[in-house]
Design a protein around this motif. Structure first.
Motif, PDB file in Angstrom:
ATOM      1  N   SER A  11      22.820  40.905 -67.465  1.00 59.87           N
ATOM      2  CA  SER A  11      22.289  40.604 -68.701  1.00 59.87           C
ATOM      3  C   SER A  11      20.700  40.328 -68.586  1.00 59.87           C
ATOM      4  O   SER A  11      19.807  40.552 -69.721  1.00 59.87           O
ATOM      5  N   MET A  12      19.899  39.993 -67.395  1.00 63.79           N
ATOM      6  CA  MET A  12      18.693  39.491 -67.427  1.00 63.79           C
ATOM      7  C   MET A  12      17.958  40.723 -66.560  1.00 63.79           C
ATOM      8  O   MET A  12      16.797  40.430 -65.975  1.00 63.79           O
ATOM      9  N   ILE A  13      18.460  41.583 -66.184  1.00 65.66           N
ATOM     10  CA  ILE A  13      17.691  42.805 -65.118  1.00 65.66           C
ATOM     11  C   ILE A  13      16.561  43.116 -65.610  1.00 65.66           C
ATOM     12  O   ILE A  13      15.452  43.280 -64.707  1.00 65.66           O
ATOM     13  N   ARG A  29      16.758  34.438 -71.955  1.00 64.87           N
ATOM     14  CA  ARG A  29      15.538  34.031 -72.431  1.00 64.87           C
ATOM     15  C   ARG A  29      15.550  33.133 -74.055  1.00 64.87           C
ATOM     16  O   ARG A  29      16.322  33.655 -74.808  1.00 64.87           O
ATOM     17  N   LEU A  30      15.082  32.117 -74.141  1.00 67.31           N
ATOM     18  CA  LEU A  30      15.026  31.276 -75.232  1.00 67.31           C
ATOM     19  C   LEU A  30      14.119  31.824 -76.468  1.00 67.31           C
ATOM     20  O   LEU A  30      12.956  32.292 -76.096  1.00 67.31           O
ATOM     21  N   TRP A  66      17.790  31.506 -80.554  1.00 66.54           N
ATOM     22  CA  TRP A  66      18.629  32.723 -80.155  1.00 66.54           C
ATOM     23  C   TRP A  66      18.554  32.691 -78.641  1.00 66.54           C
ATOM     24  O   TRP A  66      17.559  32.165 -77.862  1.00 66.54           O
ATOM     25  N   LEU A  67      19.582  33.077 -77.802  1.00 68.82           N
ATOM     26  CA  LEU A  67      19.567  33.257 -76.420  1.00 68.82           C
ATOM     27  C   LEU A  67      19.611  34.897 -76.235  1.00 68.82           C
ATOM     28  O   LEU A  67      20.474  35.681 -76.762  1.00 68.82           O
ATOM     29  N   GLN A  68      18.108  35.286 -75.649  1.00 70.84           N
ATOM     30  CA  GLN A  68      17.997  36.715 -75.805  1.00 70.84           C
ATOM     31  C   GLN A  68      18.217  37.340 -74.451  1.00 70.84           C
ATOM     32  O   GLN A  68      17.576  36.808 -73.318  1.00 70.84           O
ATOM     33  N   GLN A 107      23.776  41.929 -76.403  1.00 71.03           N
ATOM     34  CA  GLN A 107      23.471  41.480 -77.692  1.00 71.03           C
ATOM     35  C   GLN A 107      22.765  40.010 -77.671  1.00 71.03           C
ATOM     36  O   GLN A 107      23.234  39.240 -76.848  1.00 71.03           O
ATOM     37  N   PRO A 108      21.878  39.675 -78.318  1.00 69.04           N
ATOM     38  CA  PRO A 108      21.198  38.198 -78.271  1.00 69.04           C
ATOM     39  C   PRO A 108      22.352  37.421 -78.977  1.00 69.04           C
ATOM     40  O   PRO A 108      23.070  37.850 -80.044  1.00 69.04           O
TER      41      PRO A 108
END
Length: 146
Positions: free
Chosen positions: A67-69, A105-106, A114-116, A123-124
């Motif tokens: 999810s954070m690539i 990411r905040l 939101w958690l992005q 999805q956020p």
């Protein structure tokens, strides 16, 4: 030392050794054309001294998932997490959300937090009052295997 395992992160407590570190050649290694290794200085370097600012509040966690690539956090990367840092908009944070740890990411906006994720396939996540939510720490560095 293993501390906790969840679906997305495996946490470790750092073990700080009293050794002088690995040998460091302070010469600058060219990523372009090779340069002659004329004069270089050899010294000892401890990565703990570079990566860890607050030893008592620092933990490591291994990433599991994709999810954070797009932020450069890949599966099996090792995160350095500082629990003493204040959470702020746009920082990458390790969060405890509804019984699971996640790294996102905040995104702080006037309508909420939101958690992005940093992957368009995810999805956020909007944080609501119904969520069991804690910002556990802020990611300061990522260690990758090459």
């Amino acid at each position: 030392m293993l501390l906790h395992t969840s679906k997305t992160l495996t946490f470790f407590t750092p073990e700080f050794a009293d050794y002088s570190g690995a040998i460091f050649f302070d010469t600058g290694i060219s990523a372009g054309f090779p340069s002659p290794a004329e004069d270089f200085k050899e010294e000892r370097l401890s990565l703990d001294n570079i990566l860890v600012k607050n030893k008592l509040a620092t933990f490591y966690a291994r990433v599991s998932g994709q999810s954070m690539i797009d932020a450069g956090l890949d599966d099996n990367d090792l995160l350095v997490i500082d629990r003493s840092l204040e959470p702020e908009h746009n920082r990458i944070a390790v969060c405890f959300l509804d019984g699971e740890f996640t790294v996102k990411r905040l995104r702080v906006e006037k309508d909420g937090v939101w958690l992005q994720p940093e992957n368009s396939k995810y999805q956020p996540i909007k944080i609501t009052e119904e969520n069991d939510f804690v910002i556990w720490g802020i990611v300061t560095n990522v260690i990758k295997k090459v």
